[in-house]
Design an enzyme around this catalytic site. Structure first.
Site, PDB file in Angstrom:
ATOM      1  N   TYR A 196       5.854-105.774  99.434  1.00  0.00           N
ATOM      2  CA  TYR A 196       4.935-105.574 100.716  1.00  0.00           C
ATOM      3  C   TYR A 196       3.572-106.098 100.176  1.00  0.00           C
ATOM      4  O   TYR A 196       3.033-105.822  99.228  1.00  0.00           O
ATOM      5  CB  TYR A 196       4.935-104.094 101.268  1.00  0.00           C
ATOM      6  CG  TYR A 196       3.863-104.259 102.351  1.00  0.00           C
ATOM      7  CD1 TYR A 196       4.232-104.576 103.736  1.00  0.00           C
ATOM      8  CD2 TYR A 196       2.423-103.688 102.365  1.00  0.00           C
ATOM      9  CE1 TYR A 196       3.321-104.544 104.795  1.00  0.00           C
ATOM     10  CE2 TYR A 196       1.743-103.928 103.389  1.00  0.00           C
ATOM     11  CZ  TYR A 196       2.008-104.145 104.663  1.00  0.00           C
ATOM     12  OH  TYR A 196       1.353-104.294 105.495  1.00  0.00           O
ATOM     13  N   GLU A 227      -6.479 -93.549  90.333  1.00  0.00           N
ATOM     14  CA  GLU A 227      -5.673 -94.651  90.423  1.00  0.00           C
ATOM     15  C   GLU A 227      -6.381 -95.657  89.369  1.00  0.00           C
ATOM     16  O   GLU A 227      -5.788 -96.084  88.280  1.00  0.00           O
ATOM     17  CB  GLU A 227      -5.620 -95.506  91.565  1.00  0.00           C
ATOM     18  CG  GLU A 227      -5.057 -96.651  91.439  1.00  0.00           C
ATOM     19  CD  GLU A 227      -5.287 -97.660  92.810  1.00  0.00           C
ATOM     20  OE1 GLU A 227      -5.990 -97.173  93.735  1.00  0.00           O
ATOM     21  OE2 GLU A 227      -4.660 -98.780  92.915  1.00  0.00           O
ATOM     22  N   HIS A 228      -7.769 -96.037  89.455  1.00  0.00           N
ATOM     23  CA  HIS A 228      -8.344 -96.607  88.361  1.00  0.00           C
ATOM     24  C   HIS A 228      -9.442 -95.666  87.787  1.00  0.00           C
ATOM     25  O   HIS A 228     -10.149 -95.060  88.471  1.00  0.00           O
ATOM     26  CB  HIS A 228      -9.201 -97.729  89.287  1.00  0.00           C
ATOM     27  CG  HIS A 228      -8.191 -98.679  90.104  1.00  0.00           C
ATOM     28  ND1 HIS A 228      -8.418 -98.496  91.270  1.00  0.00           N
ATOM     29  CD2 HIS A 228      -7.597 -99.700  89.723  1.00  0.00           C
ATOM     30  CE1 HIS A 228      -7.627 -99.556  92.008  1.00  0.00           C
ATOM     31  NE2 HIS A 228      -7.186-100.290  90.938  1.00  0.00           N
ATOM     32  N   THR A 271      -6.794 -97.121  97.685  1.00  0.00           N
ATOM     33  CA  THR A 271      -7.312 -97.186  96.414  1.00  0.00           C
ATOM     34  C   THR A 271      -8.128 -96.132  96.070  1.00  0.00           C
ATOM     35  O   THR A 271      -9.003 -95.740  96.796  1.00  0.00           O
ATOM     36  CB  THR A 271      -8.103 -98.408  96.495  1.00  0.00           C
ATOM     37  OG1 THR A 271      -7.209 -99.523  96.890  1.00  0.00           O
ATOM     38  CG2 THR A 271      -8.903 -98.739  95.203  1.00  0.00           C
ATOM     39  N   GLN A 304     -14.719-100.818  95.012  1.00  0.00           N
ATOM     40  CA  GLN A 304     -13.792-100.132  94.997  1.00  0.00           C
ATOM     41  C   GLN A 304     -13.403 -99.344  96.509  1.00  0.00           C
ATOM     42  O   GLN A 304     -12.634 -99.255  97.274  1.00  0.00           O
ATOM     43  CB  GLN A 304     -12.953 -99.585  93.990  1.00  0.00           C
ATOM     44  CG  GLN A 304     -12.596-100.303  92.856  1.00  0.00           C
ATOM     45  CD  GLN A 304     -11.736-101.532  93.288  1.00  0.00           C
ATOM     46  OE1 GLN A 304     -10.910-101.478  93.847  1.00  0.00           O
ATOM     47  NE2 GLN A 304     -12.257-102.572  92.766  1.00  0.00           N
ATOM     48  N   ASP A 336      -7.812-106.059  89.522  1.00  0.00           N
ATOM     49  CA  ASP A 336      -7.212-106.017  90.986  1.00  0.00           C
ATOM     50  C   ASP A 336      -6.959-107.529  91.234  1.00  0.00           C
ATOM     51  O   ASP A 336      -5.859-108.119  91.786  1.00  0.00           O
ATOM     52  CB  ASP A 336      -8.143-106.038  91.944  1.00  0.00           C
ATOM     53  CG  ASP A 336      -8.297-104.534  92.340  1.00  0.00           C
ATOM     54  OD1 ASP A 336      -7.611-104.014  92.131  1.00  0.00           O
ATOM     55  OD2 ASP A 336      -9.371-104.373  93.039  1.00  0.00           O
TER      56      ASP A 336
HETATM   57  N1  LIG Z   1      -2.503 -98.392  95.322  1.00  0.00           N
HETATM   58  C1  LIG Z   1      -2.623 -99.606  94.992  1.00  0.00           C
HETATM   59  O1  LIG Z   1      -2.133-100.077  94.022  1.00  0.00           O
HETATM   60  C2  LIG Z   1      -3.514-100.423  95.882  1.00  0.00           C
HETATM   61  C3  LIG Z   1      -3.549-101.957  95.705  1.00  0.00           C
HETATM   62  C4  LIG Z   1      -4.175-102.475  96.661  1.00  0.00           C
HETATM   63  C5  LIG Z   1      -4.470-102.259  97.837  1.00  0.00           C
HETATM   64  N2  LIG Z   1      -4.193-100.780  98.078  1.00  0.00           N
HETATM   65  C6  LIG Z   1      -4.589-100.142  99.400  1.00  0.00           C
HETATM   66  O2  LIG Z   1      -4.077-101.020 100.176  1.00  0.00           O
HETATM   67  C7  LIG Z   1      -4.521-100.767 101.585  1.00  0.00           C
HETATM   68  C8  LIG Z   1      -4.570-102.001 102.618  1.00  0.00           C
HETATM   69  O3  LIG Z   1      -4.664-101.564 103.713  1.00  0.00           O
HETATM   70  P1  LIG Z   1      -4.944-102.381 105.016  1.00  0.00           P
HETATM   71  O4  LIG Z   1      -4.895-101.622 106.110  1.00  0.00           O
HETATM   72  O5  LIG Z   1      -5.828-103.415 104.964  1.00  0.00           O
HETATM   73  O6  LIG Z   1      -3.353-103.346 105.057  1.00  0.00           O
HETATM   74  P2  LIG Z   1      -1.893-103.042 105.337  1.00  0.00           P
HETATM   75  O7  LIG Z   1      -1.245-104.367 105.146  1.00  0.00           O
HETATM   76  O8  LIG Z   1      -1.560-102.015 104.254  1.00  0.00           O
HETATM   77  O9  LIG Z   1      -1.669-102.398 106.601  1.00  0.00           O
HETATM   78  C9  LIG Z   1      -1.872-103.027 107.917  1.00  0.00           C
HETATM   79  C10 LIG Z   1      -0.764-102.681 108.808  1.00  0.00           C
HETATM   80  O10 LIG Z   1      -1.016-101.411 109.140  1.00  0.00           O
HETATM   81  C11 LIG Z   1      -0.587-101.087 110.276  1.00  0.00           C
HETATM   82  N3  LIG Z   1      -1.195-100.224 111.016  1.00  0.00           N
HETATM   83  C12 LIG Z   1      -2.739-100.098 111.299  1.00  0.00           C
HETATM   84  N4  LIG Z   1      -2.894 -99.123 111.905  1.00  0.00           N
HETATM   85  C13 LIG Z   1      -1.872 -98.412 112.448  1.00  0.00           C
HETATM   86  C14 LIG Z   1      -1.725 -97.190 113.099  1.00  0.00           C
HETATM   87  N5  LIG Z   1      -2.723 -96.593 113.560  1.00  0.00           N
HETATM   88  N6  LIG Z   1      -0.466 -96.589 112.873  1.00  0.00           N
HETATM   89  C15 LIG Z   1       0.441 -97.152 112.352  1.00  0.00           C
HETATM   90  N7  LIG Z   1       0.334 -98.507 111.515  1.00  0.00           N
HETATM   91  C16 LIG Z   1      -0.846 -99.018 111.696  1.00  0.00           C
HETATM   92  C17 LIG Z   1      -0.532-102.296 110.910  1.00  0.00           C
HETATM   93  O11 LIG Z   1       0.753-102.770 111.471  1.00  0.00           O
HETATM   94  C18 LIG Z   1      -0.787-103.385 110.006  1.00  0.00           C
HETATM   95  O12 LIG Z   1      -0.108-104.666 109.945  1.00  0.00           O
HETATM   96  C19 LIG Z   1      -5.837-100.203 101.418  1.00  0.00           C
HETATM   97  O13 LIG Z   1      -5.797 -98.921 101.808  1.00  0.00           O
HETATM   98  C20 LIG Z   1      -6.011-100.481  99.906  1.00  0.00           C
HETATM   99  O14 LIG Z   1      -6.820 -99.301  99.304  1.00  0.00           O
HETATM  100  C21 LIG Z   1      -3.597-100.122  97.251  1.00  0.00           C
HETATM  101 ZN   LIG Z   2      -9.494-102.974  94.552  1.00  0.00          ZN
END
Ligand SMILES: NC(=O)c1ccc[n+]([C@@H]2O[C@H](COP(=O)([O-])OP(=O)(O)OC[C@H]3O[C@@H](n4cnc5c(N)ncnc54)[C@H](O)[C@@H]3O)[C@@H](O)[C@H]2O)c1
Ligand SMILES: [Zn+2]
Length: 441
Positions: A122, A319-320, A229, A251, A353
């Site tokens: 993903y 995490e970081h 994050t 972040q 990142d």
């Molecule tokens: N832990 C890690 O290693 C790491 C690394 C990079 C990014 N991240 C995190 O990844 C996340 C990315 O989030 P994002 O939202 O930008 O993208 P995402 O791709 O994770 O999620 C987007 C999807 O969420 C769904 N969505 C949105 N609102 C919704 C709802 N109310 N109910 C159900 N589904 C819903 C939609 O289908 C959309 O396609 C951030 O929180 C970031 O901090 C974590």
């Molecule tokens: Zn980041």
């Protein structure tokens, strides 16, 4: 121990309530995908991403056309970052060896590392198209030797993002699907009429994505719990407030729920960082999300000593963890719970990142207490095997086995040993009885 909170984030109770809501909505959505397959996936994509193409899977021609929209510089940058990730992953792969040892005369034990046979990667793309996440999962799976790599990412601005698709393609994705959120995770794990299910899900995502993976664990494997994050900055008087504030907001901008915490022995630095954050929030173009995260989840904690900071940092298990002190390596030697460390003022979490080569998919919500981040080893399954090469070893181990099975009441198990003791040792063991003890044992 005097630990002083100059600023606190949302309470643990509030955070638990958010989690409960997410849990319930993910559960019903996954049930819908399981029941209705492609129809549910399409409906969810329309609802959450206003996206309903003829095919969610990109064809080779579509992939090529998207990559053609990138500049040469963009392609070179993507390839540079991916090369760093691959280089480090290959070194890590080389550290994992198959072993075979003779633990007793005639007793051979070994293990083999076998790649997971199909993975679903993903790549997040709701708020930002996370090009780098494709290196972390797809390219790393390729280094591990995974034969089928499926990649999913949501549309960004109504269409697939060229940078993300290029990184997936260069990394070695066998199938690229433009699907996001729970519908992507559900389709890859459960399978639909058009999506063949995978054996394991990997990659980061928002709270819905992380929770969907958690709920599907068991049905399929998952890499780890990698949700919104989190960042922790550990600093003393050796650095200034501008550096700390920049690293916290950098972040916090990920989303509306990204905890950013400053831990310091310097009250002066703590106060100046609070003021500096206010100043930067007025000029940061992504201040909308960063401000919300900072208001709801930001914390500033002043401690008396490095020992206290170490204890608090291990408890947070962020995490970081960015360490900028007069003893950065002391933290490397002594910290035990975290996703990844960023040591010294010269590096930073954004390097990790996007480009430096360590994997950015890292444990959140204290998962750093029991796992590190995604790495090539997560795509490899370590399987043991055993072999007995002499009659003497079969009789000797078999006799111990016979008695130990009966100690637990397992008569059928004991017979598996006894038959070998009789055949290979020439010793008469009554059916269902214990093999005799011998002086040579
Ligand atoms: N832990 C890690 O290693 C790491 C690394 C990079 C990014 N991240 C995190 O990844 C996340 C990315 O989030 P994002 O939202 O930008 O993208 P995402 O791709 O994770 O999620 C987007 C999807 O969420 C769904 N969505 C949105 N609102 C919704 C709802 N109310 N109910 C159900 N589904 C819903 C939609 O289908 C959309 O396609 C951030 O929180 C970031 O901090 C974590
Ligand atoms: Zn980041």
């Amino acid at each position: 121990m005097t630990i002083d909170y100059l600023k606190r984030g949302r309470s643990d109770d509030d955070r638990r309530q958010d989690d409960a809501q997410t849990r319930a909505s993910v559960e019903s959505t996954l049930a819908d995908i399981e029941a209705r397959g492609d129809v549910a996936v399409r409906a969810l994509s329309e609802k959450f991403d206003s996206y309903s193409p003829e095919n969610f899977r990109l064809s080779a021609a579509e992939i090529e056309a998207l990559i053609a929209t990138l500049t040469e510089r963009e392609i070179a940058d993507i390839r540079f970052a991916q090369a760093q990730v691959v280089k480090f992953a290959e070194a890590q792969r080389a550290s994992m060896t198959d072993i075979e040892v003779e633990t007793l005369p005639g007793v051979i034990l070994g293990h083999k590392n076998i790649p997971v046979q199909s993975v679903g990667c993903y790549v997040p793309g709701g708020k930002f198209p996370m090009v780098a996440s494709a290196h972390m999962s797809v390219a790393t799976a390729k280094v591990a030797g995974v034969p089928r790599i499926v990649a999913c990412t949501p549309p960004f601005g109504g269409k697939p993002n060229a940078g993300v698709i290029a990184a997936m393609h260069f990394g070695g994705a066998d199938e690229i699907w433009v699907l996001g959120g729970i519908q992507a995770i559900g389709a890859m794990a459960l399978g639909t009429e058009t999506v063949d299910p995978v054996h394991m899900l990997v990659g980061p995502g928002n709270a819905f994505v992380a929770e969907a993976k958690r709920q599907l664990f068991g049905r399929v494997g998952i890499d780890l719990f990698a949700g919104p994050t989190e960042t922790l900055v550990i600093a003393d008087d050796t650095v200034d407030a501008e550096l700390c504030a920049t690293d916290l907001l950098g972040q916090a901008e990920h989303g509306y729920n990204s905890p950013a915490v400053l831990l310091t022995t310097s009250r002066r630095l703590a106060e100046q960082t609070l003021a500096e954050i206010d100043r930067l929030l007025d000029i940061l173009p992504t201040a909308d999300t960063a401000r919300k995260s900072w208001e709801d989840y930001g914390e500033v904690i002043v401690c008396d000593s490095h020992e206290e900071m170490l204890a608090v940092a291990d408890d947070i298990a962020s995490e970081h963890v960015q360490v900028m002190t007069d003893r950065d390596d002391w933290y490397l030697d002594n910290m035990t719970c975290y996703g990844a460390l960023f040591l010294g003022p010269r590096t930073n979490v954004a390097n990790g990142d996007k480009v430096i080569g360590t994997n950015h998919t890292l444990p959140t919500k204290k998962a750093g207490r029991y796992t590190g981040g995604l790495w090539v080893g997560k795509f490899l399954k370590t399987h043991s095997y055993q072999r007995i090469t002499t009659d003497e070893a079969a009789a000797r181990i078999g006799a111990y086995g016979s008695r130990l099975c009966l100690l637990e009441g397992f008569v059928g198990h004991a017979e598996q040993c006894n038959i070998r003791v009789r055949r290979y040792g020439g010793i008469n063991v009554p059916y269902g009885g214990a093999a005799p003890y011998r002086d040579t044992d």
